[in-house]
Write a protein that holds these residues in place. Structure first.
Motif, mmCIF file in Angstrom:
data_model
loop_
_atom_site.group_PDB
_atom_site.id
_atom_site.type_symbol
_atom_site.label_atom_id
_atom_site.label_comp_id
_atom_site.label_asym_id
_atom_site.label_seq_id
_atom_site.Cartn_x
_atom_site.Cartn_y
_atom_site.Cartn_z
ATOM 1 N N TYR A 188 24.217 -32.580 17.080
ATOM 2 C CA TYR A 188 23.233 -31.903 17.903
ATOM 3 C C TYR A 188 24.128 -31.538 19.199
ATOM 4 N N GLN A 239 13.998 -39.447 7.643
ATOM 5 C CA GLN A 239 13.159 -38.242 7.093
ATOM 6 C C GLN A 239 12.544 -37.463 8.061
ATOM 7 N N GLU A 240 11.676 -38.270 8.821
ATOM 8 C CA GLU A 240 10.967 -37.527 9.784
ATOM 9 C C GLU A 240 11.569 -36.973 10.994
ATOM 10 N N PHE A 241 12.558 -37.581 11.556
ATOM 11 C CA PHE A 241 13.127 -36.852 12.761
ATOM 12 C C PHE A 241 14.249 -36.162 12.574
ATOM 13 N N PHE A 242 14.952 -36.367 11.273
ATOM 14 C CA PHE A 242 16.385 -35.662 10.865
ATOM 15 C C PHE A 242 16.081 -34.650 10.022
ATOM 16 N N SER A 243 15.008 -34.572 9.355
ATOM 17 C CA SER A 243 14.661 -33.682 8.184
ATOM 18 C C SER A 243 15.698 -33.713 7.234
ATOM 19 N N LYS A 244 15.760 -34.849 6.583
ATOM 20 C CA LYS A 244 16.527 -35.215 5.408
ATOM 21 C C LYS A 244 15.681 -35.661 4.371
ATOM 22 N N ASP A 245 16.185 -35.221 3.156
ATOM 23 C CA ASP A 245 15.211 -35.377 2.056
ATOM 24 C C ASP A 245 15.386 -37.053 1.756
ATOM 25 N N LYS A 258 16.356 -36.779 20.016
ATOM 26 C CA LYS A 258 16.105 -37.154 18.980
ATOM 27 C C LYS A 258 16.317 -38.797 18.980
ATOM 28 N N CYS A 315 23.200 -39.856 11.741
ATOM 29 C CA CYS A 315 21.972 -39.113 11.347
ATOM 30 C C CYS A 315 21.965 -37.439 11.596
#
Length: 119
Positions: free
Chosen positions: A88, A60-66, A96, A85
């Motif tokens: 890029y 959630q924090e580093f890959f902006s997933k819900d 990352k 994950c």
């Protein structure tokens, strides 16, 4: 106030082209095909010690997933041994990976993360 008189810049001299039938060469402009950069996928590897909640939090924090998407990725990591994950460019993927490894090290978990080129 003293002002300095500005001089006009000198223009470059232009040499005329030789008359027709001379040795002039004209190059045609060709469009260059630029390929997109090589993309890399960031994958986390399963281990028996890192808590699942920590993995979800990192995704959630580093890959902006819900939360739901992060949980699905965590389950894939847990069941298949590896989960993707994100995808890029090389520099972003390396950043990352470093972020995930630093967070795992600071929390005392052996979580492993790698980036792999996509073929």
């Amino acid at each position: 106030m003293a002002t300095k008189k500005t001089s006009n810049p000198t223009l470059p001299t232009v040499t005329p082209l030789p008359p027709e039938g001379g040795d002039a060469v004209v190059l045609e402009r060709r469009a260059q095909k630029i390929e997109p950069p090589q993309m890399y996928q960031v994958a986390m590897l399963n281990d028996d010690f890192t808590p699942m909640e920590f993995v979800v939090m990192v995704i959630q924090e580093f890959f902006s997933k819900d939360r739901e998407a992060a949980t699905q990725i965590m389950l894939k990591i847990h069941l298949d041994g590896k989960g993707i994950c994100g995808v890029y460019s090389r520099d972003v993927a390396a950043t990352k990976v470093d972020q995930v490894l630093d967070a795992a090290k600071q929390s005392g978990h052996p979580l492993q993360c790698v980036s792999e080129p996509i073929e």
